[in-house]
Structures are given as C-alpha cells and as structure tokens.
Write a protein that holds these residues in place. Sequence first.
Motif, PDB file in Angstrom:
ATOM      1  N   ARG A  82      -2.346   0.629  -7.820  1.00  0.00           N
ATOM      2  CA  ARG A  82      -3.147   0.286  -6.652  1.00  0.00           C
ATOM      3  C   ARG A  82      -2.858  -1.159  -6.256  1.00  0.00           C
ATOM      4  O   ARG A  82      -2.269  -1.935  -7.015  1.00  0.00           O
ATOM      5  CB  ARG A  82      -4.635   0.486  -6.899  1.00  0.00           C
ATOM      6  CG  ARG A  82      -5.253  -0.394  -7.959  1.00  0.00           C
ATOM      7  CD  ARG A  82      -6.682   0.047  -8.244  1.00  0.00           C
ATOM      8  NE  ARG A  82      -7.344  -0.752  -9.253  1.00  0.00           N
ATOM      9  CZ  ARG A  82      -8.090  -1.826  -8.990  1.00  0.00           C
ATOM     10  NH1 ARG A  82      -8.254  -2.221  -7.732  1.00  0.00           N
ATOM     11  NH2 ARG A  82      -8.673  -2.507  -9.958  1.00  0.00           N
ATOM     12  N   LEU A 115       0.830  -1.205   0.000  1.00  0.00           N
ATOM     13  CA  LEU A 115       0.000   0.000   0.000  1.00  0.00           C
ATOM     14  C   LEU A 115       0.866   1.258   0.000  1.00  0.00           C
ATOM     15  O   LEU A 115       0.572   2.232  -0.705  1.00  0.00           O
ATOM     16  CB  LEU A 115      -0.928  -0.005   1.213  1.00  0.00           C
ATOM     17  CG  LEU A 115      -2.080  -1.024   1.168  1.00  0.00           C
ATOM     18  CD1 LEU A 115      -2.747  -1.141   2.537  1.00  0.00           C
ATOM     19  CD2 LEU A 115      -3.110  -0.632   0.109  1.00  0.00           C
ATOM     20  N   ARG A 158       1.858   6.502  -7.169  1.00  0.00           N
ATOM     21  CA  ARG A 158       0.857   7.494  -7.587  1.00  0.00           C
ATOM     22  C   ARG A 158       1.396   8.911  -7.435  1.00  0.00           C
ATOM     23  O   ARG A 158       1.135   9.778  -8.265  1.00  0.00           O
ATOM     24  CB  ARG A 158      -0.438   7.309  -6.793  1.00  0.00           C
ATOM     25  CG  ARG A 158      -1.204   6.042  -7.140  1.00  0.00           C
ATOM     26  CD  ARG A 158      -2.607   6.086  -6.575  1.00  0.00           C
ATOM     27  NE  ARG A 158      -2.637   6.168  -5.127  1.00  0.00           N
ATOM     28  CZ  ARG A 158      -2.650   5.119  -4.300  1.00  0.00           C
ATOM     29  NH1 ARG A 158      -2.623   3.895  -4.806  1.00  0.00           N
ATOM     30  NH2 ARG A 158      -2.692   5.282  -2.999  1.00  0.00           N
ATOM     31  N   ALA A 187       2.309   1.648  -3.505  1.00  0.00           N
ATOM     32  CA  ALA A 187       1.320   2.159  -4.451  1.00  0.00           C
ATOM     33  C   ALA A 187       1.128   3.661  -4.277  1.00  0.00           C
ATOM     34  O   ALA A 187       1.014   4.407  -5.264  1.00  0.00           O
ATOM     35  CB  ALA A 187      -0.004   1.425  -4.275  1.00  0.00           C
ATOM     36  N   ARG A 188       1.098   4.135  -3.032  1.00  0.00           N
ATOM     37  CA  ARG A 188       0.976   5.577  -2.792  1.00  0.00           C
ATOM     38  C   ARG A 188       2.177   6.319  -3.383  1.00  0.00           C
ATOM     39  O   ARG A 188       2.029   7.374  -4.012  1.00  0.00           O
ATOM     40  CB  ARG A 188       0.859   5.865  -1.291  1.00  0.00           C
ATOM     41  CG  ARG A 188      -0.500   5.566  -0.709  1.00  0.00           C
ATOM     42  CD  ARG A 188      -0.661   6.164   0.671  1.00  0.00           C
ATOM     43  NE  ARG A 188       0.256   5.562   1.634  1.00  0.00           N
ATOM     44  CZ  ARG A 188      -0.028   4.479   2.363  1.00  0.00           C
ATOM     45  NH1 ARG A 188      -1.209   3.884   2.226  1.00  0.00           N
ATOM     46  NH2 ARG A 188       0.839   4.002   3.226  1.00  0.00           N
TER      47      ARG A 188
END
Length: 265
Positions: free
Chosen positions: A146, A132, A139, A135-136
């Motif tokens: 995601r 997680l 982005r 993924a952040r």
Amino acid sequence: MRGWWLEIAGLVLPVACGGCGRPRSELCPSCRAELTASGPRRILPRPVPAGLPRVHAAAPYDGAVRAALLAHKERGALGLAKPLGAALAAAVEAAAASCGAPGADPLLLVPVPSSRRAVRARGHDPTRRIALAAARRLRQSGRPARVASVLRQSRAVADQSALDARGRFANLAGALEVVAGGARLLAAGRVVLVDDLMTTGASLTEAARAVAAVRPVHPPFTAHGRPGGRRERRIGRITLPTQPAPPAPAAVVAGSPSSFVINRN
C-alpha cells in the motif's frame, strides 16, 4: 478540479500514444515494451551522494520512456499511470529483494512528494498516482502493498529543473519531514521510497534522511524471540532491538541513461 477535467478529457478527446504519438493508443505495444525491456536493475548516479539508498529502476530515462513520463506528469495523460505503475512495481520488487524482504512482507510505498505549487499547477501528484498504480499491481500479484504518503515539504524549495547537482542538494537539504503520526504508519511494513525519476539522487537522499529520522530501529518490536546478533532492551514482555534500521531501499520508474551504463560496467 483540474484532475477531474483531465479524466473527462481523456474519455472524449482523441488518444495518442504517450511515447511516440501514434494515434488510438495511450501507450502502444512498442513503447510499452521499452518500459520493461532492460528489466529492473540497481542504478547509481555519478557522483554517488552520501546517504543515497539502494535504488532500482525499471528503465533508462530516454526515448519513449522519457516521453511517457513527461506526458503523464506535465500534460495530464493520466491513463499512463497504469503502465508506468506496472514498471515501478517491478522496480519495487527488485528493491525489496535487495534488502532481503521476504515475499510475504507487506510493502509500504512512500512517494517523494511534489511541492504544493507543482501539484496545483499540474492538477495531480504524478508520483503518488504512479505509486498507487504500482501498489495495485503488487497486490494483484499476491504481494501485500500500500501507499503511505507520509512525507511532506517542511519549507519552500525552488524548481529543481533549473539547478545543477550541487544546487539540487542544497535546495532540498532538510526540506522533507514525516507528517505527525507517520512514524506509526512506517512501522507497519517494509518501507520502499518511490519516485518517477532519479537523476542526481538529491530527492531520494533527502527522503531517506527524513524517514530514517523517525525509524531508529527495525523492526519496531518483536513480541517473541531474539534476532541473532542484535542488542536489545526489554520493556515488559516486548523486546526492542536497539540496532539502527538499515536504509530504506528505493525504486523509480526511470533513471538517467548514464546510470544504467555505469551499473552495466
């Protein structure tokens, strides 16, 4: 509940570096640098198991990197997820590039699942937490990404830490499956399998097998045009390529130091 308590404890208890123990820093600048010093590279265990995807790692599993991963996984140092996730994000980018994924392609990070027993004992799922964070980070850099937690254990498995390489493969063979509805989610982007650590490659090999079982073609369909060199079948206005999907690449925070030496040679 334990996960909440770990979060609260991190706010009120003295902080020590997860890599070297230096006070007042979750990960000191020196230890943080070890996560990125070598740069992401492809790694190979020895022997290389059949079915192992192309794996990229951010760092060797040694020194401060090893200490930080263990602190996050086993001692609940949840604040380390962010720097570990940043290291994983770099490995994910390298893995995606190795399979020719354009920078605009959305990435689906598929974590190798821990057993329910391990998650209960630790109070969190460390691989998913790092995924997680990765993924952040992706982005934030402009790469659509995601986490798709679509893998689960279909049967009980033994603790891998006590097993040799042969025992690990036997322990995990056929142990993972994609959850109901997971195949549809996997069709939404470029899959990259993720884990915190690779030693023998048993976990990633089994994860790749489970994902491949529900991804017979890649991409799932195209509405216009015919990709060159592919056999296709047509249903209405949709063209379905029948060429088997290439194996999903994989990314890990760390790999065994020997695998980095093998790759360098």
